[in-house]
Design a protein around this motif. Structure first.
Motif, mmCIF file in Angstrom:
data_model
loop_
_atom_site.group_PDB
_atom_site.id
_atom_site.type_symbol
_atom_site.label_atom_id
_atom_site.label_comp_id
_atom_site.label_asym_id
_atom_site.label_seq_id
_atom_site.Cartn_x
_atom_site.Cartn_y
_atom_site.Cartn_z
ATOM 1 N N VAL A 59 0.830 -1.207 0.000
ATOM 2 C CA VAL A 59 0.000 0.000 0.000
ATOM 3 C C VAL A 59 0.862 1.254 0.000
ATOM 4 C CG1 VAL A 59 -1.570 1.368 1.451
ATOM 5 C CG2 VAL A 59 -2.061 -1.038 0.986
ATOM 6 N N LEU A 60 1.928 1.267 0.790
ATOM 7 C CA LEU A 60 2.814 2.428 0.819
ATOM 8 C C LEU A 60 3.485 2.654 -0.545
ATOM 9 C CD1 LEU A 60 4.380 1.994 4.365
ATOM 10 C CD2 LEU A 60 2.775 3.762 3.632
ATOM 11 N N ALA A 61 3.844 1.552 -1.209
ATOM 12 C CA ALA A 61 4.425 1.685 -2.551
ATOM 13 C C ALA A 61 3.405 2.289 -3.517
ATOM 14 C CB ALA A 61 4.896 0.323 -3.054
ATOM 15 N N LEU A 62 2.160 1.833 -3.454
ATOM 16 C CA LEU A 62 1.129 2.357 -4.343
ATOM 17 C C LEU A 62 0.795 3.812 -4.003
ATOM 18 C CD1 LEU A 62 -1.213 -0.766 -4.488
ATOM 19 C CD2 LEU A 62 0.304 0.081 -6.297
ATOM 20 N N LEU A 63 0.768 4.142 -2.717
ATOM 21 C CA LEU A 63 0.541 5.534 -2.320
ATOM 22 C C LEU A 63 1.628 6.443 -2.877
ATOM 23 C CD1 LEU A 63 -0.541 5.087 1.417
ATOM 24 C CD2 LEU A 63 -1.953 6.050 -0.409
ATOM 25 N N LEU A 64 2.860 5.986 -2.805
ATOM 26 C CA LEU A 64 3.973 6.782 -3.329
ATOM 27 C C LEU A 64 3.812 7.005 -4.826
ATOM 28 C CD1 LEU A 64 6.659 8.194 -2.884
ATOM 29 C CD2 LEU A 64 7.800 5.971 -3.099
ATOM 30 N N ALA A 65 3.436 5.943 -5.549
ATOM 31 C CA ALA A 65 3.236 6.084 -6.992
ATOM 32 C C ALA A 65 2.094 7.055 -7.296
ATOM 33 C CB ALA A 65 2.940 4.716 -7.605
ATOM 34 N N LEU A 66 1.016 6.994 -6.526
ATOM 35 C CA LEU A 66 -0.111 7.909 -6.735
ATOM 36 C C LEU A 66 0.275 9.355 -6.444
ATOM 37 C CD1 LEU A 66 -2.985 5.802 -5.126
ATOM 38 C CD2 LEU A 66 -2.788 6.417 -7.546
ATOM 39 N N SER A 67 1.205 9.542 -5.511
ATOM 40 C CA SER A 67 1.591 10.905 -5.129
ATOM 41 C C SER A 67 2.435 11.600 -6.188
ATOM 42 C CB SER A 67 2.358 10.881 -3.797
ATOM 43 O OG SER A 67 3.680 10.386 -3.965
ATOM 44 N N TRP A 68 2.959 10.873 -7.162
ATOM 45 C CA TRP A 68 3.802 11.501 -8.179
ATOM 46 C C TRP A 68 3.021 12.515 -9.007
ATOM 47 C CZ3 TRP A 68 6.032 6.103 -9.676
ATOM 48 C CH2 TRP A 68 7.004 5.753 -8.734
ATOM 49 N N ARG A 69 1.746 12.244 -9.250
ATOM 50 C CA ARG A 69 0.937 13.186 -10.024
ATOM 51 C C ARG A 69 0.341 14.281 -9.135
ATOM 52 N NH1 ARG A 69 -2.480 10.028 -14.755
ATOM 53 N NH2 ARG A 69 -0.665 9.176 -15.866
ATOM 54 N N ALA A 70 0.412 14.092 -7.854
ATOM 55 C CA ALA A 70 -0.123 15.086 -6.911
ATOM 56 C C ALA A 70 0.846 15.216 -5.749
ATOM 57 C CB ALA A 70 -1.505 14.667 -6.425
ATOM 58 N N PRO A 71 2.046 15.774 -5.981
ATOM 59 C CA PRO A 71 3.069 15.842 -4.935
ATOM 60 C C PRO A 71 2.641 16.643 -3.712
ATOM 61 C CG PRO A 71 3.698 17.163 -6.849
ATOM 62 C CD PRO A 71 2.518 16.346 -7.261
ATOM 63 N N GLN A 72 1.624 17.492 -3.849
ATOM 64 C CA GLN A 72 1.147 18.235 -2.684
ATOM 65 C C GLN A 72 0.486 17.321 -1.658
ATOM 66 O OE1 GLN A 72 -0.236 18.276 -5.663
ATOM 67 N NE2 GLN A 72 -2.465 18.147 -5.491
ATOM 68 N N ARG A 73 0.185 16.096 -2.073
ATOM 69 C CA ARG A 73 -0.420 15.139 -1.143
ATOM 70 C C ARG A 73 0.612 14.312 -0.379
ATOM 71 N NH1 ARG A 73 -5.374 12.313 -4.518
ATOM 72 N NH2 ARG A 73 -6.319 14.223 -5.352
ATOM 73 N N LEU A 74 1.880 14.509 -0.662
ATOM 74 C CA LEU A 74 2.909 13.711 0.008
ATOM 75 C C LEU A 74 2.853 13.847 1.531
ATOM 76 C CD1 LEU A 74 5.187 11.739 -0.704
ATOM 77 C CD2 LEU A 74 6.761 13.670 -0.673
ATOM 78 N N PRO A 75 2.634 15.049 2.095
ATOM 79 C CA PRO A 75 2.511 15.125 3.552
ATOM 80 C C PRO A 75 1.367 14.271 4.095
ATOM 81 C CG PRO A 75 2.814 17.308 2.617
ATOM 82 C CD PRO A 75 2.594 16.385 1.469
ATOM 83 N N ALA A 76 0.245 14.244 3.377
ATOM 84 C CA ALA A 76 -0.884 13.413 3.809
ATOM 85 C C ALA A 76 -0.517 11.936 3.759
ATOM 86 C CB ALA A 76 -2.102 13.685 2.936
ATOM 87 N N LEU A 77 0.237 11.554 2.735
ATOM 88 C CA LEU A 77 0.700 10.165 2.631
ATOM 89 C C LEU A 77 1.484 9.784 3.887
ATOM 90 C CD1 LEU A 77 2.597 8.682 -0.452
ATOM 91 C CD2 LEU A 77 3.222 8.126 1.876
ATOM 92 N N VAL A 78 2.443 10.627 4.249
ATOM 93 C CA VAL A 78 3.313 10.325 5.388
ATOM 94 C C VAL A 78 2.534 10.350 6.701
ATOM 95 C CG1 VAL A 78 5.326 11.107 6.696
ATOM 96 C CG2 VAL A 78 5.355 11.180 4.183
ATOM 97 N N VAL A 79 1.808 11.445 6.945
ATOM 98 C CA VAL A 79 1.103 11.606 8.223
ATOM 99 C C VAL A 79 -0.033 10.605 8.358
ATOM 100 C CG1 VAL A 79 -0.295 13.188 9.611
ATOM 101 C CG2 VAL A 79 1.728 14.036 8.403
ATOM 102 N N GLY A 80 -0.838 10.450 7.301
ATOM 103 C CA GLY A 80 -1.971 9.533 7.365
ATOM 104 C C GLY A 80 -1.545 8.091 7.546
ATOM 105 N N SER A 81 -0.493 7.686 6.859
ATOM 106 C CA SER A 81 -0.019 6.304 6.965
ATOM 107 C C SER A 81 0.565 6.021 8.345
ATOM 108 C CB SER A 81 1.020 6.015 5.884
ATOM 109 O OG SER A 81 0.465 6.170 4.596
ATOM 110 N N ILE A 82 1.398 6.935 8.834
ATOM 111 C CA ILE A 82 1.989 6.735 10.166
ATOM 112 C C ILE A 82 0.902 6.687 11.227
ATOM 113 C CG2 ILE A 82 3.419 7.817 11.944
ATOM 114 C CD1 ILE A 82 5.265 8.787 9.734
ATOM 115 N N ALA A 83 -0.071 7.597 11.130
ATOM 116 C CA ALA A 83 -1.162 7.620 12.103
ATOM 117 C C ALA A 83 -1.942 6.311 12.092
ATOM 118 C CB ALA A 83 -2.093 8.798 11.816
ATOM 119 N N ALA A 84 -2.258 5.803 10.898
ATOM 120 C CA ALA A 84 -3.029 4.560 10.793
ATOM 121 C C ALA A 84 -2.236 3.372 11.329
ATOM 122 C CB ALA A 84 -3.429 4.328 9.339
ATOM 123 N N ILE A 85 -0.949 3.301 11.004
ATOM 124 C CA ILE A 85 -0.126 2.174 11.462
ATOM 125 C C ILE A 85 0.007 2.180 12.984
ATOM 126 C CG2 ILE A 85 2.222 1.228 11.449
ATOM 127 C CD1 ILE A 85 2.393 2.182 8.497
#
Length: 249
Positions: A59-85
């Motif tokens: 899932v983290l790999a796929l999230l990273l790939a999705l963030s390439w087209r929307a780099p402004q979402r990278l903070p959400a990727l990091v914070v949201g994933s860490i919070a959920a884990i």
């Protein structure tokens, strides 16, 4: 219904069945006993392949790939994933709910994979795929959201078919995964980080992905879906480093 409430449709969808299963705990058991053998009409590899899309490394790999087209979402990727884990780890340890094979009579659960050693509630796979779907459909049209919902539902059903989760684990996990990522998308630097910070964060995530891939290659899996995990990780890793190389020219 106002647009504000429409944006909360996953909660409106998940809260009623979660409340029902909490009020009638035996329904949780009976629903598992009804679904588990019925889902076994589909081949076991299908469920194990579907379950891969709820593994956090994938899932983290796929999230990273999705963030390439929307780099402004990278903070959400990091914070949201860490919070959920972290939330999953804390709740699993706190509730310590035993998994179905540990409480049901012998022979009632046909395990399709190894039994995890941690608690059952909430489902980490449901949290992960719900976070992935929330990240992917953010701002998208309903058709795209429906496709990601189908993937999340398939992953959740796979955990019942494999025999390692109760329905309540999955519904609550999906709710928590959605909430974690939605809050991150709304409040974790919604405008994104500066370009240099974003590039550094992408590099760090790719290095972590490389480490995960190296670990996978050193611990060969039992089933064929092992290669799906490796393939997704390798593809995202190579694509990510290629993108960084092009952007650095």
């Amino acid at each position: 219904m106002s647009p504000r409430w429409i944006s909360y449709w996953p909660a409106l969808l998940l809260v009623p069945p979660i409340a029902a299963l909490l009020l009638w705990p035996d329904a949780n058991r009976q629903l598992f006993l009804a679904l588990h053998p019925w889902l076994h009409h589909a081949p076991a590899p299908l469920w194990r392949f579907a379950s891969v899309f709820g593994d956090w490394p994938t899932v983290l790999a796929l999230l990273l790939a999705l963030s390439w087209r929307a780099p402004q979402r990278l903070p959400a990727l990091v914070v949201g994933s860490i919070a959920a884990i972290l939330l999953a780890i804390a709740l699993k340890a706190g509730f310590a709910v035993p998994r179905p094979p540990l409480v049901l009579p012998h022979g009632m659960v046909d395990l399709l994979d190894k039994l995890p050693g941690n608690g059952s509630f909430p489902s980490g796979h449901a949290m992960a795929v719900a976070a992935l779907a929330t990240f992917a459909w953010h701002g998208a049209r309903w058709g795209k959201a429906a496709g990601w919902c189908l993937l999340a539902a398939l992953v959740m059903l796979s955990r019942i078919a494999i025999g390692v989760h109760w329905p309540l684990d999955l519904l609550a996990g999906a709710m928590l995964g959605w909430a974690s990522m939605r809050l991150a998308l709304s409040h974790a630097w919604p405008a994104g980080w500066a370009r240099d910070v974003t590039r550094t964060a992408q590099m760090i995530l790719l290095v972590l992905l490389a480490g995960e891939l190296a670990w996978l290659l050193g611990h060969h899996g039992v089933y064929a879906e092992y290669w799906l995990r490796v393939g997704i990780g390798a593809l995202v890793l190579l694509s990510g480093f290629a993108r960084l190389a092009r952007s650095g020219r």
